[in-house]
Structure formats: C-alpha cells, structure tokens
Design a protein around this motif. Sequence first.
Motif, PDB file in Angstrom:
ATOM      1  N   ALA A 114      -1.616   8.589   3.043  1.00  0.00           N
ATOM      2  CA  ALA A 114      -2.703   7.312   2.129  1.00  0.00           C
ATOM      3  C   ALA A 114      -3.453   8.120   1.478  1.00  0.00           C
ATOM      4  O   ALA A 114      -3.856   7.388   0.743  1.00  0.00           O
ATOM      5  CB  ALA A 114      -3.420   6.972   3.790  1.00  0.00           C
ATOM      6  N   ASP A 154      -1.475   7.110  -1.597  1.00  0.00           N
ATOM      7  CA  ASP A 154      -1.785   5.075  -2.446  1.00  0.00           C
ATOM      8  C   ASP A 154      -3.044   5.016  -2.456  1.00  0.00           C
ATOM      9  O   ASP A 154      -3.475   3.993  -3.672  1.00  0.00           O
ATOM     10  CB  ASP A 154      -2.214   5.128  -0.784  1.00  0.00           C
ATOM     11  N   ILE A 155      -4.201   5.599  -2.018  1.00  0.00           N
ATOM     12  CA  ILE A 155      -5.453   5.761  -2.842  1.00  0.00           C
ATOM     13  C   ILE A 155      -5.185   6.107  -4.000  1.00  0.00           C
ATOM     14  O   ILE A 155      -6.161   4.504  -5.055  1.00  0.00           O
ATOM     15  CB  ILE A 155      -6.432   6.578  -2.407  1.00  0.00           C
ATOM     16  N   ALA A 160      -4.202   3.277  -6.228  1.00  0.00           N
ATOM     17  CA  ALA A 160      -5.120   1.432  -6.432  1.00  0.00           C
ATOM     18  C   ALA A 160      -6.225   1.630  -6.927  1.00  0.00           C
ATOM     19  O   ALA A 160      -6.971   0.581  -8.042  1.00  0.00           O
ATOM     20  CB  ALA A 160      -5.878   0.984  -4.953  1.00  0.00           C
ATOM     21  N   ASN A 182      -7.568  -4.393  -2.910  1.00  0.00           N
ATOM     22  CA  ASN A 182      -6.846  -3.658  -2.691  1.00  0.00           C
ATOM     23  C   ASN A 182      -7.162  -2.256  -2.468  1.00  0.00           C
ATOM     24  O   ASN A 182      -6.689  -1.346  -1.091  1.00  0.00           O
ATOM     25  CB  ASN A 182      -5.649  -3.464  -3.788  1.00  0.00           C
ATOM     26  N   SER A 223      -8.384  -2.389   0.954  1.00  0.00           N
ATOM     27  CA  SER A 223      -7.579  -1.959   1.851  1.00  0.00           C
ATOM     28  C   SER A 223      -6.793  -0.532   2.053  1.00  0.00           C
ATOM     29  O   SER A 223      -6.370  -0.082   3.265  1.00  0.00           O
ATOM     30  CB  SER A 223      -5.936  -2.784   1.703  1.00  0.00           C
ATOM     31  N   GLN A 224      -6.385   0.289   0.695  1.00  0.00           N
ATOM     32  CA  GLN A 224      -6.394   1.589   1.364  1.00  0.00           C
ATOM     33  C   GLN A 224      -6.927   2.293   1.773  1.00  0.00           C
ATOM     34  O   GLN A 224      -6.134   3.615   2.472  1.00  0.00           O
ATOM     35  CB  GLN A 224      -5.541   2.131  -0.761  1.00  0.00           C
ATOM     36  N   ASP A 225      -8.498   2.348   1.394  1.00  0.00           N
ATOM     37  CA  ASP A 225      -9.621   3.116   1.722  1.00  0.00           C
ATOM     38  C   ASP A 225      -8.891   2.843   3.235  1.00  0.00           C
ATOM     39  O   ASP A 225      -9.429   4.171   4.598  1.00  0.00           O
ATOM     40  CB  ASP A 225     -10.186   2.330   1.699  1.00  0.00           C
ATOM     41  N   ALA A 232      -6.414   2.092   5.623  1.00  0.00           N
ATOM     42  CA  ALA A 232      -5.668   2.815   6.069  1.00  0.00           C
ATOM     43  C   ALA A 232      -5.803   4.229   5.997  1.00  0.00           C
ATOM     44  O   ALA A 232      -5.466   4.921   6.677  1.00  0.00           O
ATOM     45  CB  ALA A 232      -4.323   1.881   4.826  1.00  0.00           C
ATOM     46  N   TYR A 233      -6.404   4.408   4.832  1.00  0.00           N
ATOM     47  CA  TYR A 233      -6.425   6.144   4.900  1.00  0.00           C
ATOM     48  C   TYR A 233      -7.286   6.254   6.260  1.00  0.00           C
ATOM     49  O   TYR A 233      -6.676   7.235   6.990  1.00  0.00           O
ATOM     50  CB  TYR A 233      -6.834   6.661   3.623  1.00  0.00           C
TER      51      TYR A 233
END
Length: 480
Positions: free
Chosen positions: A296, A299-300, A303, A354, A357-359, A361-362
């Motif tokens: 995760a 993924d940040i 992004a 986006n 959202s990744q933050d 999800a982390y």
Amino acid sequence: MTALVAVVLGGCSYSDLKPQSSLWEGLQTSSKETLNETPVSDAHWPGQDWWKAFGDRQLDDLIGEALKGNPGVASAAARVRQAQAITGLNDASLLPRVDASFSATRQRYSANGTAGGVSGTWQTLYQTSLGVGYELDFWGKNRSALDAAIGRQHAADVDRYATTLMISSAMVQAYIELQKNYEQIDLAEKVLAQQQSILDLTQRRFAAELDSQVDIKQAQASVPASKATISSLKEAVELDQNRLAALMGDGPDRGRSIRRPAISQVQPFSIPSRLPAELLGGRPDVVAQRWRVEAAGHDIAVAKANFYPNINLAASLGLQSFGFGDFKDSSSRMLGIGPAISLPIFDGGRLRANLASQDAAYDIAVEGYNQTLVDAIHDIADQLTSLRWLKERVDQQQQAVQTANDAYDLINNRYGAGLATYIQVLIAQNAALAEQRQLVDLRARGLSLQASLSRALGGGFSPDAIASDANPITHLSSTQ
C-alpha cells in the motif's frame, strides 16, 4: 524550465495529502505479566511439523493427505501464481518494448479527394515496421508499481502457509475430538457392563425378597439408556471421521478407514523466551499483513508519480510502398524517432482523489496490521491462561474421580451385602460416571490447547522458508 515548473507544481498540488495511521513497531499491549507466569524455553518455537509432537503416525499421514488434497491449499497456491504473474507484468514495464508489424491493404482511392497519381485507382499499400518504445521512469512510478506487486506476491505466499497452518490445525483438533469420543465410548461400555452386572444382582436380590419390582425396573431402564448413549457417541465418531475426510478433500468413505487415534500426552508446555519481540516475524498472519502495508505504501508512490510529466521515447523503422515491386527499394524506407511528453494540467481533481484513496488504503492496511498484532498476542495469552488453569483443574478432577469411584465401590459392596438400596447405587454410579467423563473432556482439552498454542505461535512459520528476502519486518521502507 517548463519541465522544472511542472515538477514543482506537481509536488505542491498534493503536499497536504498524506497517511494518518502509523505502524506499531512493538507490542503496544500489556502482556508482560501474563507471559511471566508461563514457563519459558529458549528453543520452544513449534516446528513446521508441530503435530508430530502428538506421537501418532496415522495423524502425520492424514495431515500429509490434507495438505495435498484440500481445495483450500490448491486455491492458495493459485493465488500465489496469480500474484507472480502480476509481478511479471509490472516488471515488464521497466524494459523497452519492441513491436513488429506487416500489412498489405488493397484500396481504391477517390478521384476527387486524393492527390497524385493514385486518384481514382485501385492500389495495394504494403507496409512493414519495427517500433521501439521506452518509458523514462524519472519519478519511479513503474518501479513503485513493481515493488507493490512484489509485496502482494509475498503476502500471497505467506497466506498460503497460513492456509496450510489452518488446515493442519483443524485436522489435529478433529483428530483429538475423535480420540475423545472413542474414550467416552470405552467409558460408556464400562458403565453398561456395570449396569448389567447390577441388574443381575438386583434380580437375585428380588428372588431373595430383598428388593422390589421397582428396583428391577430401575435397573432395567439404565441399560437401554446407556446403549443409547453409546449409539450417540458412535454417531459422533462417524461425524468426526467425515470431518477429517472433508479436510483431506476426499469423500466420506475415506473417513471410514481412519483407525482409532493413539495420541500420546505431549511434553509440559512452555513458550519462547523472546516471544514479544519474535512474534512480529513468527506468525504468518502478522507477516502477511505487514507485506500488505508495504504494498500500500508503494501504491502511494505510484499515485504521487502520476502528478509529474510522463516521458516516453519512441523509434520506428520500416518500409512502405504502393505495389510490391518498389517495396524493397531504399526509397520506401520510413524512419522516425523522438520523445513524447504528457503532463496533466486539469483533470477535475482525479489525481488528488486517487492519491487520497491510496492514503486511505494505506491507513486501512496499517490499522489492519495493528489489529492483527493485538489479536495475535491475545490469542497466545488465551491459550497460556487456559493451559495454566487446566493443570489445576485436571489435578482436582483426578481426585474427584478417585473419590467418586471409591464411593461407588463402597455402595456397590454394601448393596451386594444387602446394606444399601439400588437408589444409592444408581446415585453413586451416576456421580462416578459424570466425574470420569469430565476427566476425559479435560484431558482432551489439554491436547487441544497444546495444538492451539502451536498454531498461535505460528506453527513453525519462518519468513526465510517463504522467500530469502520475504521479511518485511527488517526492511519496510518509509512511504509517508
């Protein structure tokens, strides 16, 4: 200068967005007092074949079958292969891409819309080309995507071990239950033999006019009741066999061939001396969740890289001609080379959404890891607490069984001598039976708790057994 301005503006556009959760690097739960009350051993981490401590060869063979035939194991292995394939896709994005093409197109060109000698005629256009493209990963987007895929691949690999641990633990628990039911059958059959003996004695006492018809009826009623109990226990045995067969991924007929278990008592329990520190890397669920946190985090990074210019280099070389006769001529050559730069200017907030959202999800992954850590230490503490109190319960229950058996023997002897009633015999027998059943249950619970403790300690899991670099505890990168 334009590129520099784009980079600065891209970084400023998301500077206020960042994760809000933080990883617990240690056990932020109070457990020292609980662990200090438990015997400690420097080398008591369970091995990967931890069930062999129960000393039953049949159990070893059954678990071997389950780990090969259970659909859950096959499904977990498929998820690992899927994760490996996704890693391969992301790895390919770091390399240049080479494409070749050939086409032959038969076409009539308009007499009014086409200039040159081809207007109003049919022509065949032959074209072949070789193209090379390469994305300059200045901002690390593709590298971060690959790292995220690798993290998920490691998590899937650890999950596969967790699946095998779950199945082997379920097999052991079902096998212990099977042995307990066999022991309860032995006890019930022993009681049935006693009741039949008492019935014979009661009939003789009735013939001697020492007992009444009521005593005979009571003695007769106890026999079918015990037979019904035995039937119920035999049903439980078959259900346990069915359960074991299902865990092995086989039909119920396989369960019928399972013999009576012969589990021996395991050694007195203890825990590893460095439990709090080593728990971080000793439980597959904890390690898998930590890998998901790392994925995760990458993924940040992906992004964030989307805010910056995307730069690609492209080159092509080929031939093009009307008619095949000129196709090989040097004048038919085509050649092109140059960079392609794209920069997001206005996207309606898509990139920020986006990244947000990744933050999130982390944060979800981090809190999931923290909760997994709390659950892990409580899981171990529960097993230790139950084991510690179980020893005292077993000691007390053994005394209760001895006392109840002595009372039953005394009443039975008095009944044979005509000094006690059948009601007294029945009460003493029921009391002795209840205490003996309780002792069987407690001994089975002791075996079950030993198995649960081995599972709670990770079942012999080692990150080194999954992958040489698959220990996120030692090298988790900062992504905040």
